[in-house]
Write a protein that holds these residues in place. Structure first.
Motif, PDB file in Angstrom:
ATOM      1  N   THR A   1      83.925 -80.743 -24.056  1.00 26.87           N
ATOM      2  CA  THR A   1      83.758 -80.458 -25.482  1.00 26.87           C
ATOM      3  C   THR A   1      82.318 -80.635 -25.941  1.00 26.87           C
ATOM      4  OG1 THR A   1      86.031 -81.187 -25.907  1.00 26.87           O
ATOM      5  CG2 THR A   1      84.542 -81.080 -27.799  1.00 26.87           C
ATOM      6  N   ARG A   2      81.723 -81.773 -25.594  1.00 25.65           N
ATOM      7  CA  ARG A   2      80.373 -82.094 -26.091  1.00 25.65           C
ATOM      8  C   ARG A   2      79.288 -81.258 -25.410  1.00 25.65           C
ATOM      9  NH1 ARG A   2      80.351 -87.634 -27.825  1.00 25.65           N
ATOM     10  NH2 ARG A   2      78.058 -87.556 -27.862  1.00 25.65           N
ATOM     11  N   LEU A   3      79.464 -80.966 -24.138  1.00 25.58           N
ATOM     12  CA  LEU A   3      78.444 -80.213 -23.398  1.00 25.58           C
ATOM     13  C   LEU A   3      78.753 -78.723 -23.328  1.00 25.58           C
ATOM     14  CD1 LEU A   3      77.809 -82.642 -20.393  1.00 25.58           C
ATOM     15  CD2 LEU A   3      76.585 -82.518 -22.572  1.00 25.58           C
ATOM     16  N   ARG A   4      79.926 -78.352 -23.844  1.00 21.28           N
ATOM     17  CA  ARG A   4      80.351 -76.954 -23.848  1.00 21.28           C
ATOM     18  C   ARG A   4      80.366 -76.372 -22.440  1.00 21.28           C
ATOM     19  NH1 ARG A   4      77.244 -74.566 -29.268  1.00 21.28           N
ATOM     20  NH2 ARG A   4      78.180 -76.080 -30.733  1.00 21.28           N
ATOM     21  N   VAL A   5      80.984 -77.114 -21.542  1.00 21.40           N
ATOM     22  CA  VAL A   5      81.167 -76.642 -20.173  1.00 21.40           C
ATOM     23  C   VAL A   5      82.672 -76.547 -19.915  1.00 21.40           C
ATOM     24  CG1 VAL A   5      79.002 -77.625 -19.349  1.00 21.40           C
ATOM     25  CG2 VAL A   5      81.079 -79.002 -19.273  1.00 21.40           C
ATOM     26  N   THR A   6      83.014 -75.865 -18.844  1.00 19.87           N
ATOM     27  CA  THR A   6      84.432 -75.699 -18.521  1.00 19.87           C
ATOM     28  C   THR A   6      84.704 -76.165 -17.099  1.00 19.87           C
ATOM     29  OG1 THR A   6      84.023 -73.423 -17.777  1.00 19.87           O
ATOM     30  CG2 THR A   6      84.682 -73.731 -20.081  1.00 19.87           C
ATOM     31  N   ASN A   7      85.962 -76.459 -16.854  1.00 25.29           N
ATOM     32  CA  ASN A   7      86.443 -76.786 -15.508  1.00 25.29           C
ATOM     33  C   ASN A   7      85.697 -77.963 -14.873  1.00 25.29           C
ATOM     34  OD1 ASN A   7      88.255 -74.590 -15.604  1.00 25.29           O
ATOM     35  ND2 ASN A   7      86.629 -73.199 -14.946  1.00 25.29           N
ATOM     36  N   ILE A   8      85.578 -79.060 -15.625  1.00 23.72           N
ATOM     37  CA  ILE A   8      85.017 -80.280 -15.054  1.00 23.72           C
ATOM     38  C   ILE A   8      85.929 -80.752 -13.920  1.00 23.72           C
ATOM     39  CG2 ILE A   8      84.638 -82.744 -15.486  1.00 23.72           C
ATOM     40  CD1 ILE A   8      82.405 -81.154 -16.589  1.00 23.72           C
ATOM     41  N   GLU A   9      85.359 -80.976 -12.757  1.00 27.84           N
ATOM     42  CA  GLU A   9      86.133 -81.416 -11.596  1.00 27.84           C
ATOM     43  C   GLU A   9      86.532 -82.878 -11.767  1.00 27.84           C
ATOM     44  OE1 GLU A   9      88.251 -81.876  -8.548  1.00 27.84           O
ATOM     45  OE2 GLU A   9      87.386 -79.870  -8.834  1.00 27.84           O
ATOM     46  N   ARG A  10      87.846 -83.125 -11.821  1.00 30.19           N
ATOM     47  CA  ARG A  10      88.340 -84.491 -12.049  1.00 30.19           C
ATOM     48  C   ARG A  10      87.925 -85.436 -10.926  1.00 30.19           C
ATOM     49  NH1 ARG A  10      89.170 -81.479 -16.448  1.00 30.19           N
ATOM     50  NH2 ARG A  10      90.901 -82.173 -17.774  1.00 30.19           N
ATOM     51  N   GLY A  11      87.879 -84.936  -9.709  1.00 29.47           N
ATOM     52  CA  GLY A  11      87.460 -85.776  -8.593  1.00 29.47           C
ATOM     53  C   GLY A  11      86.039 -86.292  -8.757  1.00 29.47           C
ATOM     54  N   ASN A  12      85.150 -85.461  -9.298  1.00 29.22           N
ATOM     55  CA  ASN A  12      83.778 -85.890  -9.552  1.00 29.22           C
ATOM     56  C   ASN A  12      83.736 -86.979 -10.615  1.00 29.22           C
ATOM     57  OD1 ASN A  12      82.619 -84.173  -7.685  1.00 29.22           O
ATOM     58  ND2 ASN A  12      82.300 -82.520  -9.163  1.00 29.22           N
ATOM     59  N   VAL A  13      84.580 -86.830 -11.654  1.00 29.24           N
ATOM     60  CA  VAL A  13      84.618 -87.842 -12.717  1.00 29.24           C
ATOM     61  C   VAL A  13      85.039 -89.190 -12.145  1.00 29.24           C
ATOM     62  CG1 VAL A  13      85.717 -88.535 -14.876  1.00 29.24           C
ATOM     63  CG2 VAL A  13      85.095 -86.138 -14.515  1.00 29.24           C
ATOM     64  N   LYS A  14      86.090 -89.196 -11.345  1.00 28.66           N
ATOM     65  CA  LYS A  14      86.575 -90.456 -10.786  1.00 28.66           C
ATOM     66  C   LYS A  14      85.542 -91.080  -9.862  1.00 28.66           C
ATOM     67  CE  LYS A  14      90.590 -92.660  -8.752  1.00 28.66           C
ATOM     68  NZ  LYS A  14      91.991 -92.491  -8.290  1.00 28.66           N
ATOM     69  N   ARG A  15      84.886 -90.253  -9.064  1.00 30.06           N
ATOM     70  CA  ARG A  15      83.870 -90.778  -8.149  1.00 30.06           C
ATOM     71  C   ARG A  15      82.718 -91.429  -8.928  1.00 30.06           C
ATOM     72  NH1 ARG A  15      83.978 -86.912  -5.208  1.00 30.06           N
ATOM     73  NH2 ARG A  15      82.428 -85.559  -6.148  1.00 30.06           N
ATOM     74  N   ILE A  16      82.328 -90.834 -10.036  1.00 35.24           N
ATOM     75  CA  ILE A  16      81.250 -91.389 -10.846  1.00 35.24           C
ATOM     76  C   ILE A  16      81.686 -92.704 -11.480  1.00 35.24           C
ATOM     77  CG2 ILE A  16      79.872 -90.996 -12.932  1.00 35.24           C
ATOM     78  CD1 ILE A  16      79.861 -88.002 -12.145  1.00 35.24           C
TER      79      ILE A  16
ATOM     80  N   ARG B   1      72.457 -90.177 -13.666  1.00 41.40           N
ATOM     81  CA  ARG B   1      71.921 -89.146 -12.780  1.00 41.40           C
ATOM     82  C   ARG B   1      73.060 -88.372 -12.121  1.00 41.40           C
ATOM     83  NH1 ARG B   1      71.639 -89.040  -7.617  1.00 41.40           N
ATOM     84  NH2 ARG B   1      71.939 -91.291  -7.377  1.00 41.40           N
ATOM     85  N   MET B   2      74.083 -89.113 -11.650  1.00 40.24           N
ATOM     86  CA  MET B   2      75.208 -88.457 -10.994  1.00 40.24           C
ATOM     87  C   MET B   2      75.929 -87.515 -11.946  1.00 40.24           C
ATOM     88  SD  MET B   2      76.735 -91.698  -8.815  1.00 40.24           S
ATOM     89  CE  MET B   2      78.130 -90.736  -8.187  1.00 40.24           C
ATOM     90  N   ALA B   3      76.089 -87.941 -13.207  1.00 36.97           N
ATOM     91  CA  ALA B   3      76.778 -87.104 -14.186  1.00 36.97           C
ATOM     92  C   ALA B   3      75.981 -85.835 -14.485  1.00 36.97           C
ATOM     93  CB  ALA B   3      77.021 -87.886 -15.476  1.00 36.97           C
ATOM     94  N   ARG B   4      74.668 -85.973 -14.579  1.00 37.15           N
ATOM     95  CA  ARG B   4      73.847 -84.787 -14.856  1.00 37.15           C
ATOM     96  C   ARG B   4      73.939 -83.793 -13.702  1.00 37.15           C
ATOM     97  NH1 ARG B   4      71.115 -86.075 -19.415  1.00 37.15           N
ATOM     98  NH2 ARG B   4      70.734 -88.302 -19.778  1.00 37.15           N
ATOM     99  N   GLU B   5      74.020 -84.315 -12.467  1.00 41.11           N
ATOM    100  CA  GLU B   5      74.099 -83.427 -11.308  1.00 41.11           C
ATOM    101  C   GLU B   5      75.474 -82.792 -11.159  1.00 41.11           C
ATOM    102  OE1 GLU B   5      73.066 -85.739  -7.912  1.00 41.11           O
ATOM    103  OE2 GLU B   5      70.921 -85.798  -8.373  1.00 41.11           O
ATOM    104  N   ALA B   6      76.533 -83.587 -11.349  1.00 41.48           N
ATOM    105  CA  ALA B   6      77.882 -83.107 -11.038  1.00 41.48           C
ATOM    106  C   ALA B   6      78.648 -82.597 -12.248  1.00 41.48           C
ATOM    107  CB  ALA B   6      78.680 -84.226 -10.368  1.00 41.48           C
ATOM    108  N   LEU B   7      78.311 -83.104 -13.455  1.00 35.62           N
ATOM    109  CA  LEU B   7      79.084 -82.750 -14.643  1.00 35.62           C
ATOM    110  C   LEU B   7      78.285 -81.929 -15.651  1.00 35.62           C
ATOM    111  CD1 LEU B   7      80.883 -86.180 -15.263  1.00 35.62           C
ATOM    112  CD2 LEU B   7      81.596 -84.297 -13.777  1.00 35.62           C
ATOM    113  N   GLY B   8      77.009 -81.753 -15.398  1.00 31.90           N
ATOM    114  CA  GLY B   8      76.202 -80.903 -16.262  1.00 31.90           C
ATOM    115  C   GLY B   8      75.481 -81.594 -17.387  1.00 31.90           C
TER     116      GLY B   8
END
Length: 340
Positions: free
Chosen positions: A187-202, A214-221
């Motif tokens: 919602t805040r970054l206006r991106v789609t299809n955030i990978e849930r596995g990346n969120v959990k890993r972060i 840094r990890m969020a900027r690389e993997a979540l935009g």
């Protein structure tokens, strides 16, 4: 690496970090474990590493041997290098003709976890572990092991007033927090299809001292300031800042092992030890219950245990054994760990 790759048809290539690639994720996990445990390197000649290795071996506080079994047919499902190491570590055959492979587990601090040396199921890739253990072993896991221990320890040592809502949510209902963070970022970054596995890993990296912005900027935009992930980060920082005060014994151990390291790094390592101490206590209870139930716990995996049926069989179902494990863990350690 080049020497080991000769004749194996290995191709080298670049893989984006924290992108859900299985092998890169495994390498990242092992590198993080090593970073947490390694003493600060001193400048100097080539003999420094050898001296550190001698000190490390001398610092072993516990050694245990865990034999595990594998059939020759299953060795065909892994690479020749892995199969070769397993063959070298074979110490005999069981009554079914399977190889008995001995793995030596060592504990280098009374607060750390037991880690295997030599060929073991602990540090193998998921693919190799499935090929070797599938059909023989069942895996008993602790759910959200590090977050649960950290949340429990913070409350035990007087951190109730720190407002650890997000840490508690990660420990008790990680799926809901992952979904909330993913929705915030979309919602805040206006991106789609955030990978849930990346969120959990972060999130887990936040627990273990990683640079999650840094990890969020690389993997979540990008990064969402003030959001649920940012709140988790700040809560963990509050806990980490007090661990040395809560556990002066761990603080003393970490300082003696890592002279000259900056305070922030010592706090990260002390927090890691706090978590692995609780995690290992839970694992030992799980091993005891498995043994009482007629199961053989051949391979501790850090946050779980690979078990197989003993020769005498077992009267309880797997569900009954796991239920007993969870009850025993809570009664003997006080840690509200979910066992599955």
């Amino acid at each position: 690496v080049q020497e080991a790759a000769e004749g194996a048809g290995v191709k080298f290539g670049w893989v984006k970090g924290h992108s859900g690639h299985e092998w890169n994720d495994q390498a990242d996990e092992l590198a993080n474990r090593g970073r947490m445990m390694a003493p600060e390197r001193k400048s100097g000649g080539g003999s420094t590493h050898r001296r550190k290795a001698r000190r490390t071996r001398a610092g072993v506080v516990e050694t245990a041997r865990y034999p595990w079994v594998v059939s020759d047919e299953k060795l065909a499902g892994v690479g020749s290098a892995v199969a070769g190491r397993i063959k070298k570590a074979t110490v005999g055959r069981d009554h079914e003709g399977r190889r008995i492979v001995e793995a030596v587990y060592v504990r280098r601090s009374r607060y750390g976890r037991r880690n295997a040396t030599g060929p073991s199921l602990q540090f193998m890739s998921r693919t190799d572990r499935a090929a070797l253990a599938g059909g023989t072993y069942a895996e008993v896991d602790m759910k959200s092991a590090h977050p649960t221990v950290l949340w429990w320890a913070a409350r035990r040592y007087g951190g109730e007033g720190l407002g650890l809502r997000r840490l508690g949510q990660l420990a008790q209902s990680s799926e809901s927090l992952v979904a909330e963070v993913a929705k915030e970022f979309e919602t805040r970054l206006r991106v789609t299809n955030i990978e849930r596995g990346n969120v959990k890993r972060i999130m887990l990296a936040a627990i273990n001292g990683g640079n999650i912005e840094r990890m969020a900027r690389e993997a979540l935009g990008g990064w969402v300031g003030g959001g649920a992930l940012d709140q988790l980060k700040r809560e963990v920082e509050k806990v980490r800042a007090r661990v040395m005060e809560w556990r002066p014994d761990i603080a003393e151990d970490v300082r003696s092992r890592n002279p000259g390291e900056p305070e922030w790094r010592l706090r990260v390592k002390a927090t890691y030890y706090l978590m692995t101490e609780g995690e290992d206590a839970v694992l030992r209870v799980i091993e005891d219950v498995a043994r009482e139930s007629g199961l053989l716990g051949d391979a501790p995996t850090g946050d779980g245990l690979l078990v197989r049926q003993g020769e005498g069989g077992a009267e309880e179902t797997v569900e009954q054994v796991i239920s007993r494990m969870q009850e025993a863990v809570r009664s003997q350690t006080g840690i509200p760990m979910q066992v599955m």
